[in-house]
Scaffold this motif. Sequence first.
Motif, PDB file in Angstrom:
ATOM      1  N   UNK A 127      74.024  65.596 -21.763  1.00 53.40           N
ATOM      2  CA  UNK A 127      73.071  64.869 -20.945  1.00 53.40           C
ATOM      3  C   UNK A 127      73.726  63.840 -20.050  1.00 53.40           C
ATOM      4  N   UNK A 128      72.861  63.139 -19.350  1.00 48.85           N
ATOM      5  CA  UNK A 128      73.326  62.240 -18.301  1.00 48.85           C
ATOM      6  C   UNK A 128      73.812  60.899 -18.843  1.00 48.85           C
TER       7      UNK A 128
ATOM      8  N   UNK B 209      75.998  60.665  -8.981  1.00 43.64           N
ATOM      9  CA  UNK B 209      74.986  60.254  -8.011  1.00 43.64           C
ATOM     10  C   UNK B 209      74.920  58.730  -8.004  1.00 43.64           C
ATOM     11  N   UNK B 210      74.578  58.177  -6.841  1.00 45.76           N
ATOM     12  CA  UNK B 210      74.511  56.718  -6.733  1.00 45.76           C
ATOM     13  C   UNK B 210      73.078  56.268  -6.449  1.00 45.76           C
ATOM     14  N   UNK B 211      72.675  55.155  -7.048  1.00 49.81           N
ATOM     15  CA  UNK B 211      71.355  54.590  -6.800  1.00 49.81           C
ATOM     16  C   UNK B 211      71.506  53.251  -6.087  1.00 49.81           C
ATOM     17  N   UNK B 212      70.871  53.144  -4.912  1.00 50.90           N
ATOM     18  CA  UNK B 212      71.013  51.934  -4.092  1.00 50.90           C
ATOM     19  C   UNK B 212      70.044  50.855  -4.555  1.00 50.90           C
ATOM     20  N   UNK B 213      70.347  50.247  -5.674  1.00 53.41           N
ATOM     21  CA  UNK B 213      69.444  49.273  -6.294  1.00 53.41           C
ATOM     22  C   UNK B 213      69.553  47.863  -5.747  1.00 53.41           C
ATOM     23  N   UNK B 214      70.524  47.630  -4.864  1.00 54.98           N
ATOM     24  CA  UNK B 214      70.565  46.308  -4.220  1.00 54.98           C
ATOM     25  C   UNK B 214      69.749  46.403  -2.936  1.00 54.98           C
ATOM     26  N   UNK B 215      68.475  46.119  -3.055  1.00 58.56           N
ATOM     27  CA  UNK B 215      67.577  46.251  -1.904  1.00 58.56           C
ATOM     28  C   UNK B 215      67.440  44.904  -1.194  1.00 58.56           C
ATOM     29  N   UNK B 216      68.177  43.927  -1.680  1.00 60.91           N
ATOM     30  CA  UNK B 216      68.014  42.559  -1.189  1.00 60.91           C
ATOM     31  C   UNK B 216      69.029  42.175  -0.122  1.00 60.91           C
ATOM     32  N   UNK B 217      70.301  42.402  -0.411  1.00 57.41           N
ATOM     33  CA  UNK B 217      71.342  41.983   0.524  1.00 57.41           C
ATOM     34  C   UNK B 217      71.345  42.888   1.755  1.00 57.41           C
TER      35      UNK B 217
ATOM     36  N   UNK C 249      63.698  54.439 -10.522  1.00 60.40           N
ATOM     37  CA  UNK C 249      62.844  55.531 -11.003  1.00 60.40           C
ATOM     38  C   UNK C 249      63.114  56.802 -10.196  1.00 60.40           C
ATOM     39  N   UNK C 250      63.117  56.661  -8.891  1.00 64.08           N
ATOM     40  CA  UNK C 250      63.402  57.801  -8.002  1.00 64.08           C
ATOM     41  C   UNK C 250      64.757  58.411  -8.330  1.00 64.08           C
ATOM     42  N   UNK C 251      65.748  57.543  -8.464  1.00 61.93           N
ATOM     43  CA  UNK C 251      67.111  58.007  -8.703  1.00 61.93           C
ATOM     44  C   UNK C 251      67.215  58.766 -10.023  1.00 61.93           C
ATOM     45  N   UNK C 252      66.538  58.247 -11.040  1.00 60.45           N
ATOM     46  CA  UNK C 252      66.578  58.904 -12.346  1.00 60.45           C
ATOM     47  C   UNK C 252      65.939  60.290 -12.281  1.00 60.45           C
ATOM     48  N   UNK C 253      64.822  60.387 -11.541  1.00 65.36           N
ATOM     49  CA  UNK C 253      64.172  61.703 -11.381  1.00 65.36           C
ATOM     50  C   UNK C 253      65.114  62.676 -10.652  1.00 65.36           C
ATOM     51  N   UNK C 254      65.687  62.186  -9.572  1.00 65.96           N
ATOM     52  CA  UNK C 254      66.585  63.044  -8.773  1.00 65.96           C
ATOM     53  C   UNK C 254      67.798  63.470  -9.591  1.00 65.96           C
ATOM     54  N   UNK C 255      68.339  62.523 -10.347  1.00 67.62           N
ATOM     55  CA  UNK C 255      69.529  62.820 -11.140  1.00 67.62           C
ATOM     56  C   UNK C 255      69.215  63.852 -12.221  1.00 67.62           C
ATOM     57  N   UNK C 256      68.035  63.723 -12.815  1.00 70.99           N
ATOM     58  CA  UNK C 256      67.624  64.709 -13.833  1.00 70.99           C
ATOM     59  C   UNK C 256      67.437  66.079 -13.197  1.00 70.99           C
TER      60      UNK C 256
ATOM     61  N   UNK D 238      63.106  50.481 -16.937  1.00 77.06           N
ATOM     62  CA  UNK D 238      62.842  51.795 -16.329  1.00 77.06           C
ATOM     63  C   UNK D 238      63.874  52.813 -16.807  1.00 77.06           C
ATOM     64  N   UNK D 239      65.120  52.386 -16.812  1.00 75.48           N
ATOM     65  CA  UNK D 239      66.204  53.286 -17.238  1.00 75.48           C
ATOM     66  C   UNK D 239      66.014  53.688 -18.704  1.00 75.48           C
TER      67      UNK D 239
END
Length: 301
Positions: A99-100, A132-140, A172-179, A210-211
């Motif tokens: 698994x992942x 796969x990468x998740x762009x979780x820094x939506x702030x900077x 959440x999106x990233x986890x779905x895509x990665x799965x 979420x993870x």
Amino acid sequence: DKFKNGLEKTRDSFVGKMNELVYRYRKVDEDFFEELEELLISADVGVPTVMELIDTLKDEVRLRNIKDTADIQPVISEKLTELLEKEGEDTTLALQENGMTVILVVGVNGVGKTTSIGKLAHYLQQEGKSVMLAAGDTFRAGAIEQLEVWGERVGADVIKQQSGSDPAAVMYDALQAAKARQVDVLICDTAGRLQNKVNLMKELEKVKRVIEREVPGAPHEVLLVLDATTGQNAMSQAKTFGETTEVSGIVLTKLDGTAKGGIVLAIRHELDIPVKFIGLGEKMDDLQPFQAEQFVYGLFK
Ligand code: GDP
């Protein structure tokens, strides 16, 4: 060789001065230890760590009846390695057999978080893993684009939303895509503003929840990125993050850019979190899994 080149500044300063000390004193005495102590502190080893190291060295000198300063160098290498290597500790990544594997990467802006994620992706790909990468820094501003640049560079998909969106939703999106794509490793970037500590920590907790919900047992690693050139500042960042999130490993960046590589010892000794990777440059293959023996060897050879 990477170690040797990356540690050049620290080696030149620390070892150069130590050789000078050994040459100047010849006989091991109290004054020699005092100067050695100062030298270690100036290399950012950190006072508590230096104290312990000096005590251990004094014991060894007595035990082995060492009189010449020249004979003390191998003992110093040995004791440095022991300090960096906690018995039975695993400094490798907790990659899942089945698994992942989910890796959460945290750290203050500017420490080299994005770069380290890119390098880590490359490292894992070299090990045969799909990443796969998740762009979780939506702030900077620019964080998402910068991660995308790294994604393209190493050939890894980046899951993102627009700037300002909820990091937990991105995750959440990233986890779905990665799965769906059955990726081996998902590396998640997070925001690094420490000015608003409470909000940042809340955000991290939400992302973690979420993870945990989507992948039982995850995140498998929470890596804290620290900048070696910031010395004691890095130590206090580690303490702040450590208080709120369970950090499983440290990525220590920019060791190539400092003569104060002794910070590795301070971190290892005072924080009790394993250093798992060190950054020795800006390119994608400039990330090395940390190994105590190799590190000390790189310092002295
Ligand atoms: P972030 O804000 O934490 O995501 O930091 P970045 O990844 O954007 O890195 C900040 C700067 O540090 C960039 O110019 C990187 O190229 C540089 N950098 C990151 N890691 C290293 C390293 O190990 N060595 C050197 N010399 N520079 C690094």
